[in-house]
Design a protein around this motif. Structure first.
Motif, PDB file in Angstrom:
ATOM      1  N   ARG A 107       8.914  -5.225  -0.586  1.00 53.94           N
ATOM      2  CA  ARG A 107       9.131  -5.383   0.857  1.00 53.94           C
ATOM      3  C   ARG A 107       8.883  -6.833   1.287  1.00 53.94           C
ATOM      4  O   ARG A 107       9.625  -7.388   2.103  1.00 53.94           O
ATOM      5  CB  ARG A 107       8.228  -4.430   1.645  1.00 53.94           C
ATOM      6  N   ARG A 108       7.851  -7.450   0.740  1.00 54.72           N
ATOM      7  CA  ARG A 108       7.590  -8.855   1.077  1.00 54.72           C
ATOM      8  C   ARG A 108       8.741  -9.747   0.610  1.00 54.72           C
ATOM      9  O   ARG A 108       9.100 -10.724   1.279  1.00 54.72           O
ATOM     10  CB  ARG A 108       6.262  -9.314   0.467  1.00 54.72           C
ATOM     11  N   HIS A 109       9.325  -9.399  -0.536  1.00 52.53           N
ATOM     12  CA  HIS A 109      10.492 -10.140  -1.017  1.00 52.53           C
ATOM     13  C   HIS A 109      11.646 -10.001  -0.030  1.00 52.53           C
ATOM     14  O   HIS A 109      12.329 -10.991   0.288  1.00 52.53           O
ATOM     15  CB  HIS A 109      10.901  -9.619  -2.391  1.00 52.53           C
ATOM     16  N   ILE A 110      11.871  -8.806   0.469  1.00 52.84           N
ATOM     17  CA  ILE A 110      12.938  -8.586   1.452  1.00 52.84           C
ATOM     18  C   ILE A 110      12.679  -9.409   2.712  1.00 52.84           C
ATOM     19  O   ILE A 110      13.584 -10.042   3.256  1.00 52.84           O
ATOM     20  CB  ILE A 110      13.053  -7.084   1.779  1.00 52.84           C
ATOM     21  N   GLU A 111      11.437  -9.429   3.144  1.00 47.97           N
ATOM     22  CA  GLU A 111      11.091 -10.223   4.325  1.00 47.97           C
ATOM     23  C   GLU A 111      11.351 -11.712   4.081  1.00 47.97           C
ATOM     24  O   GLU A 111      11.778 -12.434   4.986  1.00 47.97           O
ATOM     25  CB  GLU A 111       9.628  -9.998   4.696  1.00 47.97           C
ATOM     26  N   SER A 112      11.108 -12.164   2.853  1.00 45.62           N
ATOM     27  CA  SER A 112      11.301 -13.580   2.534  1.00 45.62           C
ATOM     28  C   SER A 112      12.769 -13.986   2.599  1.00 45.62           C
ATOM     29  O   SER A 112      13.090 -15.172   2.692  1.00 45.62           O
ATOM     30  CB  SER A 112      10.750 -13.896   1.135  1.00 45.62           C
ATOM     31  N   LEU A 113      13.652 -12.985   2.568  1.00 41.85           N
ATOM     32  CA  LEU A 113      15.090 -13.247   2.642  1.00 41.85           C
ATOM     33  C   LEU A 113      15.580 -13.335   4.085  1.00 41.85           C
ATOM     34  O   LEU A 113      16.778 -13.521   4.324  1.00 41.85           O
ATOM     35  CB  LEU A 113      15.856 -12.147   1.894  1.00 41.85           C
ATOM     36  N   GLY A 114      14.647 -13.203   5.027  1.00 42.68           N
ATOM     37  CA  GLY A 114      15.013 -13.359   6.424  1.00 42.68           C
ATOM     38  C   GLY A 114      15.137 -12.062   7.195  1.00 42.68           C
ATOM     39  O   GLY A 114      15.825 -12.020   8.228  1.00 42.68           O
ATOM     40  N   TYR A 115      14.466 -11.016   6.718  1.00 41.82           N
ATOM     41  CA  TYR A 115      14.533  -9.717   7.392  1.00 41.82           C
ATOM     42  C   TYR A 115      13.188  -9.355   8.000  1.00 41.82           C
ATOM     43  O   TYR A 115      12.129  -9.716   7.474  1.00 41.82           O
ATOM     44  CB  TYR A 115      14.963  -8.627   6.407  1.00 41.82           C
ATOM     45  N   ASP A 116      13.252  -8.646   9.094  1.00 34.94           N
ATOM     46  CA  ASP A 116      12.071  -8.085   9.743  1.00 34.94           C
ATOM     47  C   ASP A 116      12.115  -6.577   9.531  1.00 34.94           C
ATOM     48  O   ASP A 116      12.981  -5.890  10.086  1.00 34.94           O
ATOM     49  CB  ASP A 116      12.083  -8.419  11.234  1.00 34.94           C
ATOM     50  N   ILE A 117      11.219  -6.072   8.689  1.00 35.21           N
ATOM     51  CA  ILE A 117      11.219  -4.633   8.383  1.00 35.21           C
ATOM     52  C   ILE A 117      10.587  -3.895   9.553  1.00 35.21           C
ATOM     53  O   ILE A 117       9.361  -3.855   9.702  1.00 35.21           O
ATOM     54  CB  ILE A 117      10.477  -4.344   7.065  1.00 35.21           C
ATOM     55  N   VAL A 118      11.429  -3.314  10.381  1.00 32.14           N
ATOM     56  CA  VAL A 118      10.955  -2.652  11.590  1.00 32.14           C
ATOM     57  C   VAL A 118      10.463  -1.241  11.306  1.00 32.14           C
ATOM     58  O   VAL A 118       9.679  -0.678  12.086  1.00 32.14           O
ATOM     59  CB  VAL A 118      12.037  -2.637  12.688  1.00 32.14           C
ATOM     60  N   ALA A 119      10.902  -0.641  10.194  1.00 28.77           N
ATOM     61  CA  ALA A 119      10.463   0.710   9.864  1.00 28.77           C
ATOM     62  C   ALA A 119      10.511   0.924   8.355  1.00 28.77           C
ATOM     63  O   ALA A 119      11.438   0.459   7.684  1.00 28.77           O
ATOM     64  CB  ALA A 119      11.322   1.758  10.564  1.00 28.77           C
ATOM     65  N   ASN A 120       9.518   1.618   7.844  1.00 32.37           N
ATOM     66  CA  ASN A 120       9.414   1.930   6.420  1.00 32.37           C
ATOM     67  C   ASN A 120       9.214   3.431   6.280  1.00 32.37           C
ATOM     68  O   ASN A 120       8.284   3.992   6.861  1.00 32.37           O
ATOM     69  CB  ASN A 120       8.239   1.163   5.799  1.00 32.37           C
ATOM     70  N   PHE A 121      10.089   4.094   5.526  1.00 31.58           N
ATOM     71  CA  PHE A 121      10.070   5.544   5.375  1.00 31.58           C
ATOM     72  C   PHE A 121       9.668   5.934   3.956  1.00 31.58           C
ATOM     73  O   PHE A 121      10.178   5.362   2.986  1.00 31.58           O
ATOM     74  CB  PHE A 121      11.459   6.134   5.656  1.00 31.58           C
ATOM     75  N   GLY A 122       8.781   6.920   3.816  1.00 29.64           N
ATOM     76  CA  GLY A 122       8.393   7.403   2.499  1.00 29.64           C
ATOM     77  C   GLY A 122       7.760   8.772   2.580  1.00 29.64           C
ATOM     78  O   GLY A 122       7.267   9.183   3.637  1.00 29.64           O
ATOM     79  N   ASP A 123       7.767   9.493   1.455  1.00 31.12           N
ATOM     80  CA  ASP A 123       7.141  10.811   1.418  1.00 31.12           C
ATOM     81  C   ASP A 123       5.743  10.757   0.816  1.00 31.12           C
ATOM     82  O   ASP A 123       5.020  11.756   0.824  1.00 31.12           O
ATOM     83  CB  ASP A 123       7.998  11.789   0.607  1.00 31.12           C
ATOM     84  N   GLN A 124       5.361   9.603   0.247  1.00 33.22           N
ATOM     85  CA  GLN A 124       4.034   9.401  -0.308  1.00 33.22           C
ATOM     86  C   GLN A 124       3.349   8.279   0.470  1.00 33.22           C
ATOM     87  O   GLN A 124       4.004   7.312   0.887  1.00 33.22           O
ATOM     88  CB  GLN A 124       4.119   9.012  -1.785  1.00 33.22           C
ATOM     89  N   TYR A 125       2.043   8.372   0.621  1.00 36.86           N
ATOM     90  CA  TYR A 125       1.332   7.291   1.302  1.00 36.86           C
ATOM     91  C   TYR A 125       1.438   5.990   0.524  1.00 36.86           C
ATOM     92  O   TYR A 125       1.415   4.900   1.107  1.00 36.86           O
ATOM     93  CB  TYR A 125      -0.124   7.681   1.545  1.00 36.86           C
TER      94      TYR A 125
END
Length: 273
Positions: free
Chosen positions: A233-251
């Motif tokens: 996720r940090r890598h994705i952010e480094s590409l210029g994205y703002d992760i507004v929501a993260n979905f998962g079935d495990q904590y």
């Protein structure tokens, strides 16, 4: 998400047996901890058969003539998922609208981070219920490979529509799964076939590559689930994205930061730390 070569459930079971055999050693570490982790009588242990029956009832188990198991759209599981999706859609509608307004204002003067959502795969976007029933809740890498190669999993109720809606409203969509890199072709095929109409190339779908881990993961071949997913996720952010929501079935899908808000999907079938 897949479990490791020896399933986490098997590891947890083995650990419990070992603890019971060496109970005095465990108590040496701390009696309070041991008393919480080791059942004192059988009455403190849920009956495995009854737990499986409860899981089937929760998913509204429907069995076809050829022995496949499907979750019912009228089940309590489906109702719970729809409630989570409704909250997510309400949140995303506000966030993406604000982002669109902000981007329009900044277009001429500066670059702004593009909003994105990140999703796990198994039991967040694709439902493993039939696979779990086919293998008796006993995951193995071999059985998972065989299943994924030949069978598409259903989408988690409504998640394909939510994902497509978010993408149509300006969110870039990324998948981060613990599935191994060798399962990429099957995974992408499955997502496409069940209606995920978003980019599914290598820059949008991240699978775990233990043989050749990416350089942005300092943990290399020894990443825990939290390290692997939060690092990606940090890598994705480094590409210029703002992760507004993260979905998962495990904590463990949701921990580690790099995301503005998390949405936990229900999954009583297995636990992955």
């Amino acid at each position: 998400m897949p479990r490791p070569a020896l399933s986490r459930r098997a590891r947890l079971g083995a650990a419990t047996v070992a603890a019971l055999v060496t109970g005095t050693a465990v108590f040496g570490i701390g009696q309070a901890t041991a008393e919480r982790s080791i059942p004192r009588t059988d009455k403190e242990i849920p009956n495995l058969t009854q737990v499986q029956d409860q899981i089937k009832a929760y998913y509204g188990d429907t069995v076809t003539a050829d022995g496949r198991h499907y979750a019912s759209p009228h089940s309590n599981y489906a109702r719970q998922v729809r409630g989570i999706e409704a909250r997510a859609r309400g949140y995303l509608a506000k966030v993406l609208a604000k982002s669109a307004d902000r981007s329009a204002e900044q277009a001429k003067s500066s670059k702004s981070a593009k909003p994105a959502i990140v999703l796990d795969m198994d039991d967040t976007t694709l439902l493993t219920y039939n696979y779990e029933l086919q293998v008796g809740f006993h995951f193995t890498p071999e059985s998972q490979d065989k299943y994924l190669e030949s069978t598409d999993m259903d989408p988690v109720f409504g998640m394909n529509r939510l994902v497509n809606w978010a993408h149509d409203h300006g969110a870039e969509v990324f998948f981060i799964t613990g599935r191994k890199e060798a399962q990429r072709e099957w995974s992408v095929r499955n997502l496409k076939n069940v209606g995920y109409g978003v980019p599914l190339d290598r820059t949008h779908v991240f699978l775990k590559n233990k043989e050749n881990p990416p350089p942005y993961l300092p943990c290399g071949t020894n990443c825990s689930t939290v390290e692997y997913k939060s690092g990606t996720r940090r890598h994705i952010e480094s590409l210029g994205y703002d992760i507004v929501a993260n979905f998962g079935d495990q904590y463990s899908d949701l921990q580690g930061g790099a995301g503005n808000r998390t949405f936990k999907l229900p999954n009583p079938m297995y636990y992955l730390p």
